[in-house]
Design a protein around this motif. Structure first.
Motif, PDB file in Angstrom:
ATOM      1  N   LYS A  83     -14.000  14.673  48.499  1.00  9.77           N
ATOM      2  CA  LYS A  83     -14.383  13.283  48.795  1.00  9.77           C
ATOM      3  C   LYS A  83     -15.570  12.876  47.929  1.00  9.77           C
ATOM      4  O   LYS A  83     -16.568  13.594  47.850  1.00  9.77           O
ATOM      5  CB  LYS A  83     -14.722  13.140  50.277  1.00  9.77           C
ATOM      6  N   ASP A 138     -16.400  10.093  54.813  1.00 11.19           N
ATOM      7  CA  ASP A 138     -16.534  11.526  55.110  1.00 11.19           C
ATOM      8  C   ASP A 138     -15.564  11.900  56.233  1.00 11.19           C
ATOM      9  O   ASP A 138     -14.905  12.935  56.195  1.00 11.19           O
ATOM     10  CB  ASP A 138     -17.953  11.863  55.609  1.00 11.19           C
ATOM     11  N   LYS A 197     -28.362  10.539  56.526  1.00 13.38           N
ATOM     12  CA  LYS A 197     -27.234   9.732  56.076  1.00 13.38           C
ATOM     13  C   LYS A 197     -26.254  10.524  55.215  1.00 13.38           C
ATOM     14  O   LYS A 197     -25.142  10.075  54.952  1.00 13.38           O
ATOM     15  CB  LYS A 197     -27.818   8.568  55.272  1.00 13.38           C
TER      16      LYS A 197
HETATM   17 MG    MG Z   1     -21.956   8.495  53.058  1.00 13.36          MG
END
Ligand code: MG
Ligand code: ADP
Ligand code: ASP
Length: 457
Positions: free
Chosen positions: A5, A209, A264
């Motif tokens: 990703k 994610d 984050k």
């Molecule tokens: Mg992110």
């Protein structure tokens, strides 16, 4: 197979997408499925233009749309070269025409609903995934674009839709597995899906994610790689503490706690589907691909340091509910939590006394209405501009004197709420928002001055 990703900064411009292509090329033998975010800042811009359209500001919305169009066109033409871009141009053009029409519709009605918001927001990942797939093809990588809305099935809770795993897994087998088997590299947008009737949904900010983990779990991936713009999960937010260091191995539980309390770098839910299947997750840097990154596993060595990392979550409001006449009346707490539930406001930290309860919530528009409801039960006060600070480390409960060590460093600070014990792996407290940098830097110096090389790089 593996899932790779790439976040917004990893696909922010042609040069970045070029790097992505060469990273993926190096992993072809492992049969990668590539999941991408929207190009950096695009989701924010899309949401701004949706709100502008909703407020009837058609010109502003369309102008923002034009700037996005230019950015995507120029990235695509730089990546594809003139001949291939000419072919691809009409496909992008059709998407922007659809977005344009949508914005005109929204501004004509002058109202933006969660459902139309998702329609607009989804363009970011739709576009980036098409561009990345085309760029792969242009580099001989057999990139095959798959529309995530045909694969990720969710409920209809727009903007925060909940994945329906069984149906999604069936579709992964039907649409994605055959491409992997044929040696192709499927490229999918994260963050977006559709409900059972095919209406576009999104699964919450930072959700790419989560998409990666859902796809990885559904396809029994050997590993899931989250490629971002820092070397891995660091001891704290590097924007607050430039000397933050890389954590080599962290447990799923610790990573989930960190994500939940504001780090984050990883979406909170990401780890869930991966934990259930015992799939290792790596956080890696697309600007520094040879760095080993951070490995997230079920169990991780604790090392000699008390903590693994510090996170801070800003924009917190404290709600104080005091019931002088009720003195722990039976059912009082239940009715308070029912009010939070009714307004769909979730609570992070709670502390109670005989006559009052304090709770922290993310600052949001529902608070005034919630407070009005709570006022029917008790005296209510709420105060914004707070932050939650969370220190994470395994087995804290077994280590005596931890809280004393932490709060000795913060003797001159106003600490509003403290919680340890809800989980064994965090010590959490609430401070004024503007104290965050100072508090984090101090704690970082104290607890991460000397690092165990088994755990930290
Ligand atoms: Mg992110
Ligand atoms: P992406 O676009 O790749 O999803 P994000 O912006 O969502 O990337 O997350 C990466 C950012 O998270 C980093 O650039 C960093 O500023 C921030 N961050 C906050 N806390 C941490 C932490 N503990 N470790 C690493 N990065 C952190
Ligand atoms: N593009 C989405 C967002 O900015 C999802 C993601 O990047 O993970 O929230």
């Amino acid at each position: 197979m593996i899932v790779m990703k790439f976040g917004g900064t990893s696909v922010e411009e042609a040069k970045a997408i070029d790097r992505v292509a060469s990273i993926v090329e190096g992993r072809l033998a492992q049969k990668p499925l590539v999941v991408v975010s929207a190009m950096a800042k695009v989701t924010d811009t899309l949401l701004t233009m949706a709100r502008a359209a909703g407020a009837g500001e058609r010109k502003t919305a369309l102008k923002l749309c034009r700037s996005l169009q230019e950015r995507h066109y120029s990235t695509a033409s730089e990546l594809l070269g003139t001949a291939m871009f000419t072919e691809f141009h009409s496909e992008l053009g059709a998407d922007f025409e659809a977005l344009d029409e949508l914005l005109r519709g929204i501004s004509a009605v002058g109202e933006i609903t969660p459902r139309t918001t998702d329609h607009v927001a989804a363009f970011g990942e739709m576009l980036s995934s098409k561009i990345v797939a085309a760029a792969f093809a242009a580099r001989g990588l057999k990139g095959a674009h798959v529309d995530s809305r045909e694969v990720l099935v969710t409920d209809s809770a727009y903007m925060q839709a909940v994945p329906q795993y069984e149906e999604t897994n069936t579709r992964l087998q039907a649409h994605v597995q055959p491409l992997l088997d044929a040696g192709q590299v499927p490229v999918m947008g994260g963050f977006i899906g559709a409900n059972r009737t095919g209406i576009t949904t999104t699964i919450g900010r930072g959700g790419s994610d989560f998409s990666a983990a859902i796809f990885g779990a559904g396809l029994n991936a050997e590993r899931i790689e989250i490629w971002t713009d820092v070397d891995g999960i660091l001891t704290t937010d590097p924007r607050i503490c430039p000397d933050a260091r890389r954590i080599k191995v962290i447990s799923f539980d610790e990573a989930a706690e960190l994500a939940y309390f504001g780090a984050k770098v990883l979406h909170p839910a990401t780890v869930l589907p991966a934990i259930q299947k015992n799939i290792p997750v790596y956080v890696l840097n697309s600007r520094n691909p040879s760095c080993e990154g951070t490995r997230i596993t079920t169990r991780a060595p604790q090392g000699k340091n008390l903590f693994k990392a510090i996170a801070a979550k800003k924009r917190i409001t404290i709600v104080d509910v005091a019931a002088p006449r009720m003195l722990l009346a039976h059912g009082f707490l239940r009715s308070i939590f029912e009010a939070f539930d009714h307004h769909k406001v979730s609570v992070d930290v709670v502390s109670t006394s005989e006559v009052s309860v304090s709770l922290t919530v993310d600052s949001n528009q529902a608070i005034p209405a919630l407070a009005a409801d709570l006022a029917k039960l008790a005296d209510v006060k709420y105060e914004g501009r707070k932050a939650i600070v969370c220190l994470v480390g395994e087995n804290l409960r077994e280590k005596p004197g931890v809280a004393a060590l932490v709060f000795r460093e913060l003797a001159d600070k106003k600490i509003r709420m403290i919680s340890q014990g809800a989980s064994e792996i965090n010590l959490t407290f609430v401070i004024e928002e503007d104290e965050v940098p100072d508090v984090i830097q101090r704690l970082h110096t104290t607890f991460f001055g000397e690092l165990d090389s088994e755990v930290f790089a």
